[in-house]
Design an enzyme around this catalytic site. Sequence first.
Site, PDB file in Angstrom:
ATOM      1  CB  SER A 176      -8.044   3.888   2.935  1.00  0.00           C
ATOM      2  OG  SER A 176      -7.133   3.179   3.767  1.00  0.00           O
ATOM      3  CE  LYS A 196      -3.953   1.909   2.631  1.00  0.00           C
ATOM      4  NZ  LYS A 196      -4.739   1.732   3.888  1.00  0.00           N
ATOM      5  CB  SER A 225      -8.108   0.974   5.730  1.00  0.00           C
ATOM      6  OG  SER A 225      -8.788   2.201   5.861  1.00  0.00           O
TER       7      SER A 225
END
Lengths: 98, 529
Positions: free
Chosen positions: B175, B100, B199
């Site tokens: 997210s 990420k 997330s």
Amino acid sequence: MPALSPDDVARLAALARIDLEPAELERLAGELDAVVAAVASVSSVVSDDVPATSHPLPLVDVYREDVVEPSLPAEAVLAGAPAAQDGRFLVPQILEED
Amino acid sequence: MSPSADRSSGPQTGADELVRASAADLARRLAAGEVSSEDVVRAHLDRIAAVDGAPGDGRGVAAYLHVSGEEALAAARDVDARRAAGEQLHALAGVPVAVKDVVVTRGTPTTAGSKILEGWVPPYDATLVERLRAAGMPLLGKTNMDEFAMGSSTEHSAYGPSRNPWDTARTPGGSGGGSAAAVAAFEAPLAVGTDTGGSIRQPAAVTGSVGVKPTYGGISRYGLIAMASSLDQAGPCARSVLDAALLHEVMGGHDPRDATSLPDPVGPLAEAARSRDVRGMRVGVVRELTGEGFSSEVMASFRSALDLLADAGAEVVEVSCPTFAHALDAYYLVMPSEASSNLARFDGMRFGLRVEPSEGPVTAERVMAATRGAGFGPEVKRRIILGTYALSAGYYDAYYGSAQKVRTLVQRDFAAAHEQADVLVSPTAPTTAFPLGSRLDDPLAMYAADIATIPANLAGVPGMSLPSGLAADGLPVGFQVMAPARADERLYRLGGALEALLEDRWGGPLLASAPALDTVPARPEVATA
């Protein structure tokens, strides 16, 4: 619960050092008002005898040995800066001149 | 609905077979010399080139913000050479992984999905990235995310949304929608996510993949671009419970550079994932996270999974956690407060964007405000202003102070519930994947996507999402498991067992039934890799 006005948002944005357009102030005032109204219930569900939790796990007094560790070379750090000079960050003037 | 009915049949060979293999299977075949890491990495780069497109081009999965093809191939060749030389390697050596974009990677651009960090190349690696590299795992690239991890749909990425591999008109959650979409679309066998309020788990739920938020402090935060430091936690994204355990074990354990990192070594998680034994395990269904607010299809899938667990010998009980009803409200005070402080570092002085004011004197203070006004997107501005408000004189006690007390109550609810149950369960998200654009103008509707995942963050306890099946709309439903702090192995024990029971019913992994993806034009850096 005081309603948030665009002027309130402008004051908060100044504290947070974020330039906002007038349209953004207007929109944020409405959105934040709704969010604040939704989350305000927290104050009604707690009492004085409930301790606050600022951190999920009770780790205290975490120290490492006081020994010198390698750090990043200055040039590697300055390579990502918007401006650098003589091995230092180059920043705009701090004080406004009249 | 059973996904096995329309599962694509026929033998899968070559590159397609390599991208569909599990990380555990790839690790075994790499160790046995049946396949090279270079071939595995190349197959994944080809898959990325075929289906990912790029964020902002309006097509493809758009899981990646940056693909580091050359670096990944070089790392793969290095592992292959060391293996050929007879070196003892880590069990996952040669298995590629995506990271990420909120995690810093030395020499690879890191933006956290924000324009304010566009073009920034970190001079150091996060501890978890160091551990991935030390294990010999090639880094495929950086995955898309809501800006600074603020969002539940990946639509708040400054570079454009990711899309859900099950239906590209829908969001992959957020997210960490990029990491979840990457594994679900077979663009990476493993990915790293971060979970501040859900997330990792909510994107796993809506993409039919597995995601784990470890106990707070279980994986070092050193090198994570901070949103809310008392909530942020990195963890694994994968297509199976065992694969998640393997990645968790690589990244976990104490880090002297993170003072909030747990002193404990990481537990035997893969062993727990393989045990497949839930006899006598007490499974507590959280009353407040079921029923009202959760779609009937989600609840039906959840209940059906519970029945399987009960048939396998688990003891299913109902528990009540009354203050969970206020967890979302407390979260939207604590998180913005911490974020407003953490994001002060983006000041246009030391890294990233610098914008001068269009008029008036060019002072540092005015440059900061102009930079932040131009560099932050709407959701980031919203949360910083909200946090500034919650922390301001006159409101601090009523908002931030009260929210911290709710955290105490949530922790007490967890403790009381665990007197009756070894693990707590609920649906991970109240609905299946929602359409792109449907909640973008309604922050409160967006925030509600995390209603079941936030309590674990507030209390610092571990949580997992794994798929429990497809709803009638053909979209995946997530099943959440939570455990007491430092008992992460319970997630893997229950998750591994439930996954095996479900796959027996389905006739294979749920993601094997995902629809084929359209081929889209590749981005330049992948096309030339």
